[in-house]
Design a protein around this motif. Structure first.
Motif, PDB file in Angstrom:
ATOM      1  N   GLY A 185       0.796  -1.226   0.000  1.00 33.11           N
ATOM      2  CA  GLY A 185       0.000   0.000   0.000  1.00 33.11           C
ATOM      3  C   GLY A 185       0.823   1.268   0.000  1.00 33.11           C
ATOM      4  N   ARG A 186       2.105   1.156   0.319  1.00 31.87           N
ATOM      5  CA  ARG A 186       2.973   2.340   0.348  1.00 31.87           C
ATOM      6  C   ARG A 186       3.826   2.482  -0.916  1.00 31.87           C
ATOM      7  NH1 ARG A 186       3.694   0.103   5.530  1.00 31.87           N
ATOM      8  NH2 ARG A 186       5.720  -0.719   4.902  1.00 31.87           N
ATOM      9  N   LEU A 187       3.793   1.489  -1.784  1.00 30.87           N
ATOM     10  CA  LEU A 187       4.618   1.562  -2.994  1.00 30.87           C
ATOM     11  C   LEU A 187       4.095   2.632  -3.946  1.00 30.87           C
ATOM     12  CD1 LEU A 187       5.266  -2.215  -3.827  1.00 30.87           C
ATOM     13  CD2 LEU A 187       6.820  -0.586  -2.724  1.00 30.87           C
ATOM     14  N   ASP A 188       5.009   3.396  -4.493  1.00 31.64           N
ATOM     15  CA  ASP A 188       4.687   4.458  -5.444  1.00 31.64           C
ATOM     16  C   ASP A 188       5.419   4.153  -6.743  1.00 31.64           C
ATOM     17  OD1 ASP A 188       4.684   6.823  -6.993  1.00 31.64           O
ATOM     18  OD2 ASP A 188       4.441   8.062  -5.203  1.00 31.64           O
ATOM     19  N   ALA A 189       4.691   3.699  -7.736  1.00 31.59           N
ATOM     20  CA  ALA A 189       5.312   3.269  -8.988  1.00 31.59           C
ATOM     21  C   ALA A 189       6.087   4.394  -9.653  1.00 31.59           C
ATOM     22  CB  ALA A 189       4.245   2.728  -9.932  1.00 31.59           C
ATOM     23  N   ALA A 190       5.527   5.596  -9.644  1.00 34.48           N
ATOM     24  CA  ALA A 190       6.200   6.722 -10.301  1.00 34.48           C
ATOM     25  C   ALA A 190       7.533   7.036  -9.628  1.00 34.48           C
ATOM     26  CB  ALA A 190       5.294   7.950 -10.285  1.00 34.48           C
ATOM     27  N   SER A 191       7.564   6.975  -8.292  1.00 34.29           N
ATOM     28  CA  SER A 191       8.810   7.249  -7.572  1.00 34.29           C
ATOM     29  C   SER A 191       9.846   6.170  -7.820  1.00 34.29           C
ATOM     30  CB  SER A 191       8.530   7.365  -6.068  1.00 34.29           C
ATOM     31  OG  SER A 191       7.739   8.492  -5.787  1.00 34.29           O
ATOM     32  N   ILE A 192       9.404   4.913  -7.815  1.00 34.09           N
ATOM     33  CA  ILE A 192      10.325   3.810  -8.076  1.00 34.09           C
ATOM     34  C   ILE A 192      10.955   3.969  -9.451  1.00 34.09           C
ATOM     35  CG2 ILE A 192      10.480   1.324  -8.458  1.00 34.09           C
ATOM     36  CD1 ILE A 192       8.219   1.037  -6.358  1.00 34.09           C
ATOM     37  N   GLN A 193      10.135   4.273 -10.440  1.00 32.59           N
ATOM     38  CA  GLN A 193      10.643   4.442 -11.794  1.00 32.59           C
ATOM     39  C   GLN A 193      11.610   5.621 -11.873  1.00 32.59           C
ATOM     40  OE1 GLN A 193       7.738   4.260 -14.900  1.00 32.59           O
ATOM     41  NE2 GLN A 193       9.011   5.333 -16.387  1.00 32.59           N
ATOM     42  N   GLN A 194      11.233   6.739 -11.264  1.00 31.00           N
ATOM     43  CA  GLN A 194      12.100   7.923 -11.302  1.00 31.00           C
ATOM     44  C   GLN A 194      13.425   7.647 -10.591  1.00 31.00           C
ATOM     45  OE1 GLN A 194      10.255  11.389  -9.601  1.00 31.00           O
ATOM     46  NE2 GLN A 194      11.995  12.727 -10.060  1.00 31.00           N
ATOM     47  N   ASN A 195      13.368   6.977  -9.447  1.00 29.72           N
ATOM     48  CA  ASN A 195      14.586   6.676  -8.700  1.00 29.72           C
ATOM     49  C   ASN A 195      15.542   5.814  -9.520  1.00 29.72           C
ATOM     50  OD1 ASN A 195      13.491   8.071  -6.552  1.00 29.72           O
ATOM     51  ND2 ASN A 195      12.806   6.243  -5.466  1.00 29.72           N
ATOM     52  N   LEU A 196      15.012   4.798 -10.170  1.00 28.37           N
ATOM     53  CA  LEU A 196      15.863   3.911 -10.949  1.00 28.37           C
ATOM     54  C   LEU A 196      16.378   4.585 -12.216  1.00 28.37           C
ATOM     55  CD1 LEU A 196      13.988   0.509 -10.538  1.00 28.37           C
ATOM     56  CD2 LEU A 196      16.247   1.106  -9.640  1.00 28.37           C
ATOM     57  N   GLU A 197      15.561   5.421 -12.826  1.00 28.91           N
ATOM     58  CA  GLU A 197      16.014   6.141 -14.020  1.00 28.91           C
ATOM     59  C   GLU A 197      17.194   7.055 -13.714  1.00 28.91           C
ATOM     60  OE1 GLU A 197      12.478   8.058 -15.329  1.00 28.91           O
ATOM     61  OE2 GLU A 197      11.856   6.400 -16.635  1.00 28.91           O
ATOM     62  N   SER A 198      17.285   7.513 -12.476  1.00 25.36           N
ATOM     63  CA  SER A 198      18.373   8.411 -12.103  1.00 25.36           C
ATOM     64  C   SER A 198      19.717   7.689 -12.007  1.00 25.36           C
ATOM     65  CB  SER A 198      18.063   9.093 -10.763  1.00 25.36           C
ATOM     66  OG  SER A 198      18.101   8.157  -9.696  1.00 25.36           O
ATOM     67  N   VAL A 199      19.695   6.356 -11.839  1.00 28.42           N
ATOM     68  CA  VAL A 199      20.945   5.607 -11.772  1.00 28.42           C
ATOM     69  C   VAL A 199      21.141   4.714 -13.001  1.00 28.42           C
ATOM     70  CG1 VAL A 199      21.136   5.659  -9.267  1.00 28.42           C
ATOM     71  CG2 VAL A 199      19.846   3.816 -10.352  1.00 28.42           C
ATOM     72  N   LEU A 200      20.058   4.197 -13.563  1.00 30.26           N
ATOM     73  CA  LEU A 200      20.141   3.375 -14.775  1.00 30.26           C
ATOM     74  C   LEU A 200      19.836   4.274 -15.981  1.00 30.26           C
ATOM     75  CD1 LEU A 200      18.280   0.184 -13.524  1.00 30.26           C
ATOM     76  CD2 LEU A 200      20.745   0.593 -13.591  1.00 30.26           C
ATOM     77  N   ILE A 201      20.705   5.222 -16.212  1.00 28.48           N
ATOM     78  CA  ILE A 201      20.463   6.260 -17.200  1.00 28.48           C
ATOM     79  C   ILE A 201      20.342   5.663 -18.601  1.00 28.48           C
ATOM     80  CG2 ILE A 201      21.416   8.345 -18.265  1.00 28.48           C
ATOM     81  CD1 ILE A 201      22.815   8.883 -15.557  1.00 28.48           C
ATOM     82  N   GLY A 202      19.270   6.043 -19.273  1.00 27.86           N
ATOM     83  CA  GLY A 202      19.055   5.583 -20.632  1.00 27.86           C
ATOM     84  C   GLY A 202      18.344   4.249 -20.744  1.00 27.86           C
TER      85      GLY A 202
END
Length: 392
Positions: free
Chosen positions: A253-270
């Motif tokens: 219930g606390r998972l935020d898909a948009a945040s997870i995606q944004q967080n990973l995009e910041s390290v897995l660039i491209g």
């Protein structure tokens, strides 16, 4: 190795291994024992993630032969992307990665180090690509057991993965996957399947969220604690214990898909991050507890009645018209004189109706506690709805 060079390398390896087959992980059709005797080495590329393991995390490859194993290759994770590359002998290999990792839910690097494993049956003279993750860890030991019992690598890993998915189904329900766990990544790399990657990323994020929250009350609780607990459950054929189950259910219930995606995009660039939101949307409805749980004393029958998943309360006679036989699920019911439900007076599973009634004479007197949850046909369990009542 620069990121561009690394990407091109993994792209070439993935394309090579995906040609002409359903899986890009090589398998040894000639059997397991003796495959490495005198054989030449070939490349084993991969990526280790809980989120991505950080640079200089250790990668050790052990060759398994019968009841023994021996270290045959060691390397380190390159950059903070989890990627590694080794030259290894063919045969049944256990790939172990140890180190800190990126937490995709909090956008921080973990303080603790963990070890994840994956089991690979490496073809002679053929490159292979493997993703080491929490799912491959949970299935690792069971797959080795299956092989020791004489099953093929393919059958043993399939059976082990089924046990893992069965255990996790208490939270996720039946989420279809088509690829082995070693083919699942948190981003959609060439040769992987987006839906399978989304399942793997969901499990990874769910574990992180559950551990981070539980650590607030239990500072010593760790990712290793959770993983070891689940590995023990799988090995013993036990369900997830109630405390861990509730922790995972509430974490969803606390998972935020948009945040997870944004967080990973910041390290897995491209890279394109797996669509974890699709899995969250699929899982969440089944975790919702029974609605509108009410209870009332029935003086005529000297009993207590319980209503749930109705719009009418038990005190309203109209509730009787809403008593139905559930489809697609049953209910688990418990009554206890302890608020923690440690010694249930009533412990029912497989209850089909959204109504329950029990005589007070079987309950003693004083404060009693009632709870009910949904048990879906695909094994998913909802959170509990709870209430208390007085027995005269």
């Amino acid at each position: 190795m620069k990121n561009t060079t690394k990407f091109i390398f993994f792209l070439l390896v993935a394309l090579l291994l995906s040609c002409g087959g359903e899986s890009f992980l090589a398998s040894n059709d000639g059997g397991i024992s003796g495959t490495g005797n005198g054989g030449s080495k070939s490349s084993l590329a991969g990526s280790a993630y809980k989120g991505p393991f950080i640079q200089d995390s250790e990668v050790n490859v052990l060759k398994i032969e019968g009841d023994s194993s021996s270290l045959i290759a060691s390397s380190q994770v390159q950059a903070n992307l989890g990627d590694f590359l080794l030259e290894v002998e063919p045969g049944l290999l256990s790939v172990a990665t140890s180190g800190r990792y990126y937490d995709e839910t909090e956008a921080t690097y973990s303080e603790e180090s963990i070890t994840l494993k994956a089991l690979v049956n490496k073809d002679p003279e053929q490159p292979a690509l493997v993703f080491v993750n929490v799912l491959t860890l949970l299935s690792h030991d069971e797959a080795v057991k299956g092989i020791d019992l004489g099953n093929s690598y393919e059958q043993a890993t399939q059976d082990a993965q089924s046990k893992v998915k069965t255990l996790l189904a208490a939270v996720t329900g039946d989420i279809p996957t088509s690829q082995p766990f070693t083919n699942m990544n948190i981003s959609n790399r060439p040769g992987t399947t987006a839906e399978d990657n989304a399942y793997a990323l969901y499990v990874s994020a769910l574990f992180s969220e559950a551990v981070n929250e539980r650590r607030l009350e239990e500072p010593q609780y760790s990712m290793a604690t959770l993983l070891n607990t689940l590995r023990t459950d799988i090995g013993n054929g036990d369900p997830i214990d109630e405390t861990t189950l509730r922790s995972l259910q509430e974490a969803n219930g606390r998972l935020d898909a948009a945040s997870i995606q944004q967080n990973l995009e910041s390290v897995l660039i491209g890279q394109t991050i797996a669509p974890v939101g699709d899995v969250i949307d699929t899982v969440t409805p089944g975790l919702e507890p029974p609605s509108n749980l009410t209870t009332s004393h029935n003086p005529t029958a000297a009993s207590q009645q319980f209503c749930f998943d109705m719009t009418a309360e038990c005190t309203n006679p109209e509730h009787k018209a809403q008593i139905v036989t559930a489809t697609g699920l049953t209910y688990d019911l418990q009554i206890d004189d302890n608020a923690d439900f440690s010694s249930p007076i009533v412990d029912l599973s497989g209850w089909r109706r959204n109504y329950y009634e029990i005589e007070h004479s079987s309950l003693g007197s004083g404060t009693r506690y009632f709870r009910v949850r949904k048990h879906h046909d695909d094994s998913q369990l909802s959170l509990w709805s709870e209430t208390d009542f007085e027995v005269p």
